[in-house]
Design a protein around this motif. Structure first.
Motif, PDB file in Angstrom:
ATOM      1  N   GLU A 152      47.929  39.579  27.173  1.00 12.21           N
ATOM      2  CA  GLU A 152      48.869  40.076  28.180  1.00 12.21           C
ATOM      3  C   GLU A 152      48.456  41.476  28.646  1.00 12.21           C
ATOM      4  O   GLU A 152      48.510  41.796  29.832  1.00 12.21           O
ATOM      5  N   ARG A 153      48.026  42.277  27.711  1.00 15.14           N
ATOM      6  CA  ARG A 153      47.606  43.646  28.025  1.00 15.14           C
ATOM      7  C   ARG A 153      46.413  43.667  28.994  1.00 15.14           C
ATOM      8  O   ARG A 153      46.371  44.459  29.933  1.00 15.14           O
ATOM      9  N   ARG A 156      47.602  42.860  32.473  1.00 13.70           N
ATOM     10  CA  ARG A 156      48.232  44.033  33.113  1.00 13.70           C
ATOM     11  C   ARG A 156      47.175  45.028  33.602  1.00 13.70           C
ATOM     12  O   ARG A 156      47.309  45.585  34.677  1.00 13.70           O
ATOM     13  N   GLY A 160      47.737  44.466  37.172  1.00 17.41           N
ATOM     14  CA  GLY A 160      48.940  45.274  37.350  1.00 17.41           C
ATOM     15  C   GLY A 160      50.148  44.429  37.703  1.00 17.41           C
ATOM     16  O   GLY A 160      50.403  43.420  37.096  1.00 17.41           O
ATOM     17  N   GLY A 161      50.875  44.834  38.726  1.00 16.77           N
ATOM     18  CA  GLY A 161      52.085  44.135  39.138  1.00 16.77           C
ATOM     19  C   GLY A 161      51.848  43.061  40.175  1.00 16.77           C
ATOM     20  O   GLY A 161      52.782  42.600  40.817  1.00 16.77           O
TER      21      GLY A 161
END
Length: 189
Positions: A152-153, A156, A160-161
């Motif tokens: 998951e990291r 991100r 990002g978003g």
């Protein structure tokens, strides 16, 4: 045992709305996070291709909770083919099968008539398709030429978003799913 994190009811509703609007989602699969969208949403497919910087001639893999969920995207498979798929799945095996006429070219890949489909071994990925009541595009979660996101990291950091993330763990498999021509049985990857 790897127990997947399934989104709570409110998150499920948010995810459904996000995908219907053409949004993208990242979720764990057998070897890495998958990056997906609704396979019938042309704008979402274009967004996914741009985000990954993926060549447009390459097709995408579509995953489903089971074979019946994938059948609307395929030309009617023979009984022998259906039996083979029922015996092979769930597994990290993707089969190339003749696509239905309504399948978007961006999903098949330009100039291609077959669609790559899989009922994943990863329980969470199957459950996600079951909960959403739809198959999902499932391409590796990475920009072209970069290593696929395993956590998951990493998703991100790389995106990002720009994508909705469904947390959880991959199954830790080293290699991506095997790809097999469903008509000839020839292994392509």
């Amino acid at each position: 045992m790897n127990i997947p994190k399934m989104p709570a009811a409110a998150m499920q509703r948010r995810l459904k709305a996000h995908l219907k609007r053409g949004g993208l989602a990242a979720y764990p699969t057998e070897s890495c996070y998958g990056l997906g969208c609704l396979p019938t949403h042309a704008q979402a497919l274009r967004r996914l291709i741009r985000l990954k910087k993926r060549p447009q001639h390459k097709g995408m893999i579509v995953i489903g909770a089971d074979l019946p969920q994938l059948l609307p995207l395929l030309k009617r498979p023979s009984e022998n083919t259906q039996t083979m798929l029922d015996q092979a799945w769930p597994a990290a095996k993707t089969f190339l099968l003749p696509a239905a006429g309504n399948v978007l070219p961006a999903l098949r890949g330009k100039g291609r008539s077959k669609l790559a489909v899989r009922v994943p071994l990863h329980h969470g990925a199957r459950a996600l398709c079951h909960i959403l009541k739809t198959p999902l595009v499932s391409t590796s979660c990475n920009c072209a030429g970069k290593r696929a996101c395993k956590t998951e990291r990493e998703v991100r950091r790389q995106f990002g978003g720009k994508v909705m993330i469904i947390g959880g763990r991959t199954l830790g498999q080293k290699a991506p799913s095997m790809i097999i021509d469903g008509e000839t049985g020839r292994r392509l990857r």
